[in-house]
Enzyme design. Structure first.
Site, PDB file in Angstrom:
ATOM      1  N   HIS A 160      50.779  19.218  36.336  1.00 41.19           N
ATOM      2  CA  HIS A 160      50.770  17.888  35.720  1.00 41.19           C
ATOM      3  C   HIS A 160      50.487  16.787  36.733  1.00 41.19           C
ATOM      4  O   HIS A 160      50.264  15.639  36.339  1.00 41.19           O
ATOM      5  CB  HIS A 160      52.104  17.598  35.035  1.00 41.19           C
ATOM      6  CG  HIS A 160      52.370  18.481  33.863  1.00 41.19           C
ATOM      7  ND1 HIS A 160      51.525  18.602  32.778  1.00 41.19           N
ATOM      8  CD2 HIS A 160      53.394  19.332  33.631  1.00 41.19           C
ATOM      9  CE1 HIS A 160      52.006  19.465  31.925  1.00 41.19           C
ATOM     10  NE2 HIS A 160      53.136  19.927  32.405  1.00 41.19           N
ATOM     11  N   ASP A 196      49.901  28.153  31.251  1.00 36.74           N
ATOM     12  CA  ASP A 196      51.186  27.514  30.989  1.00 36.74           C
ATOM     13  C   ASP A 196      51.206  26.975  29.552  1.00 36.74           C
ATOM     14  O   ASP A 196      50.161  26.650  28.985  1.00 36.74           O
ATOM     15  CB  ASP A 196      51.370  26.360  31.991  1.00 36.74           C
ATOM     16  CG  ASP A 196      52.764  25.759  31.938  1.00 36.74           C
ATOM     17  OD1 ASP A 196      53.586  26.074  32.800  1.00 36.74           O
ATOM     18  OD2 ASP A 196      53.023  24.965  30.989  1.00 36.74           O
ATOM     19  N   HIS A 198      52.103  24.171  28.552  1.00 35.39           N
ATOM     20  CA  HIS A 198      51.709  22.763  28.535  1.00 35.39           C
ATOM     21  C   HIS A 198      50.332  22.565  29.185  1.00 35.39           C
ATOM     22  O   HIS A 198      49.998  23.261  30.146  1.00 35.39           O
ATOM     23  CB  HIS A 198      52.730  21.921  29.303  1.00 35.39           C
ATOM     24  CG  HIS A 198      54.128  22.066  28.796  1.00 35.39           C
ATOM     25  ND1 HIS A 198      55.006  23.025  29.288  1.00 35.39           N
ATOM     26  CD2 HIS A 198      54.799  21.395  27.822  1.00 35.39           C
ATOM     27  CE1 HIS A 198      56.158  22.916  28.658  1.00 35.39           C
ATOM     28  NE2 HIS A 198      56.067  21.948  27.748  1.00 35.39           N
ATOM     29  N   ASP A 285      56.182  29.674  30.120  1.00 39.08           N
ATOM     30  CA  ASP A 285      56.927  28.979  29.068  1.00 39.08           C
ATOM     31  C   ASP A 285      56.270  29.172  27.697  1.00 39.08           C
ATOM     32  O   ASP A 285      56.666  28.532  26.725  1.00 39.08           O
ATOM     33  CB  ASP A 285      57.118  27.502  29.382  1.00 39.08           C
ATOM     34  CG  ASP A 285      55.927  26.847  30.067  1.00 39.08           C
ATOM     35  OD1 ASP A 285      56.047  25.661  30.434  1.00 39.08           O
ATOM     36  OD2 ASP A 285      54.872  27.504  30.218  1.00 39.08           O
TER      37      ASP A 285
HETATM   38  N1  LIG Z   1      60.204  16.774  29.284  1.00 39.08           N
HETATM   39  C1  LIG Z   1      58.964  16.847  30.015  1.00 39.08           C
HETATM   40  C2  LIG Z   1      58.282  18.156  29.772  1.00 39.08           C
HETATM   41  C3  LIG Z   1      57.693  18.675  31.044  1.00 39.08           C
HETATM   42  C4  LIG Z   1      56.948  19.978  30.858  1.00 39.08           C
HETATM   43  C5  LIG Z   1      57.037  20.798  32.109  1.00 39.08           C
HETATM   44  C6  LIG Z   1      56.166  22.019  32.069  1.00 39.08           C
HETATM   45  O1  LIG Z   1      56.599  23.125  31.864  1.00 39.08           O
HETATM   46  N2  LIG Z   1      54.878  21.844  32.261  1.00 39.08           N
HETATM   47  O2  LIG Z   1      54.045  22.926  32.312  1.00 39.08           O
HETATM   48 ZN   LIG Z   2      54.901  24.209  31.053  1.00 41.45          ZN
END
Ligand SMILES: NCCCCCC(=O)NO
Ligand SMILES: [Zn+2]
Length: 343
Positions: A160, A196, A198, A285
């Protein structure tokens, strides 16, 4: 398969993140790495080595110098206020506000250099994130040196983090730093496969206008899922990079069949790009038991992900990203790596 791991990750352990109107315990915690390390070791996947320190230069190939300066000095500026807890942002340069210069005050800098409040900065964060990037760089060097694959057990994660902003538990984009190091070592075309849950908005942003790096991401639909403001299918690249960015957003409840079809699409696009090396942003995840995610993969499905990646036949660097079902993360990461190794 070589694993690169640094104990320095323990220097970063946020007390909490701001989520749904309150400070909640950080899902991105040190125990995640211990579980993965135990699994990799128990399976005898290969040697576990410490990273080589690469210094600031490889970081500057991806991140803005002022952002790196901010990360290096944030804790001292925060504690100079008399604060003792984690540093967290609370104001951001959203629409109609100026984002052409960083404020002088640390409260303003925290917002200027972040996209959300899921990035606590602690006394050891800067050391930990440098070590995490060094794990990725050491893994890239191993792959460039002839290893079929390597696993950079990075923590904190990175996908991110954009050129000039942290977010979503990420501070330095480990995968992008490794990709750029491969390019600087002479690999003409590199692909990133982000599995991932996200969307890897930071990695996308870093390579968005480039044709030498292909970015493919399979993730929760940003219309309903973090990061919300990137990861849509119509984001296909810009300038020279048009056609080199592939987003495959999937709905909540996605299971193995739909996920596998998307993975085949991403792998076909990567093969067509003619990449000579592959970096996998390995988040697990997507697991049905993950506390913050909404896909339905089971542990055996991760073995199939590893095998599918292996079928690409590319020198591959796996870079640890997310995954918060701490009791299962070791099994799920180990399954990907073992599925690849047997592939
Ligand atoms: N509450 C914020 C969510 C962050 C996502 C983290 C993650 O696993 N990114 O791949
Ligand atoms: Zn993630």
């Amino acid at each position: 398969m070589l694993t690169i791991h640094s104990d320095a990750h323990r220097l970063h352990h946020g007390a909490g993140e701001f989520y749904r109107g309150r400070i909640v315990p950080c899902f991105e915690m040190p125990a995640r790495v211990e579980q993965v390390l135990a699994s990799v070791t128990a399976r005898g996947l290969g040697a576990v080595v410490a990273p080589k320190a690469h210094g600031r230069a490889p970081l500057e190939r991806v991140h803005a110098g002022d952002y790196l300066d901010f990360l290096a000095s944030a804790w001292d500026e925060w504690t100079a206020l008399g604060e003792t807890g984690d540093a967290l942002p609370y104001a951001w340069p959203a629409r109609d506000l100026r984002a052409d210069r960083a404020p002088d005050h640390i409260d303003g800098k925290l917002g200027f250099y972040s996209i959300d409040a899921a990035v606590p900065i602690t006394a050891g964060t800067w050391q930990a994130v440098q070590a995490s990037a060094d794990c990725a760089l050491t893994g890239a060097a191993a792959v460039l040196g002839g290893e079929r694959a390597a696993f950079a057990l990075c923590r904190p994660p990175g996908h991110h983090a954009g050129p000039r902003a942290m977010g979503g538990f990420c501070y330095l984009n480990n995968a992008a730093i490794a990709v750029q190091a491969m390019r600087d070592a002479g690999v003409a075309r590199v692909a990133v496969l982000d599995v991932d849950y996200h969307h890897g908005n930071g990695t996308q942003a870093i390579f968005y206008d480039r044709a030498d790096v292909f970015f493919a991401s399979i993730h929760g639909d940003p219309a309903v899922e973090y990061p919300f403001f990137a990861g849509f299918a119509d984001e296909t690249g810009s300038g020279a990079g048009v056609g080199c960015n592939l987003n495959l957003p999937l709905p909540w409840g996605t299971g193995a069949d739909a996920y596998g079809a998307a993975l085949d699409t991403a792998c076909a696009a990567i093969a067509a790009h003619g990449a000579q090396a592959l970096v996998v942003s390995l988040g697990v995840d997507t697991f049905a038991g993950d506390p913050i995610s909404h896909f339905r993969l089971d542990s055996p499905d991760f073995t199939r992900i590893g095998a599918r990646v292996a079928a690409l036949g590319l020198p591959t660097l796996f870079v640890m990203e997310g995954g918060y079902a701490v009791g299962d993360i070791g099994t799920n990461v180990g399954n990907v790596l073992e599925g690849f190794a047997r592939g």
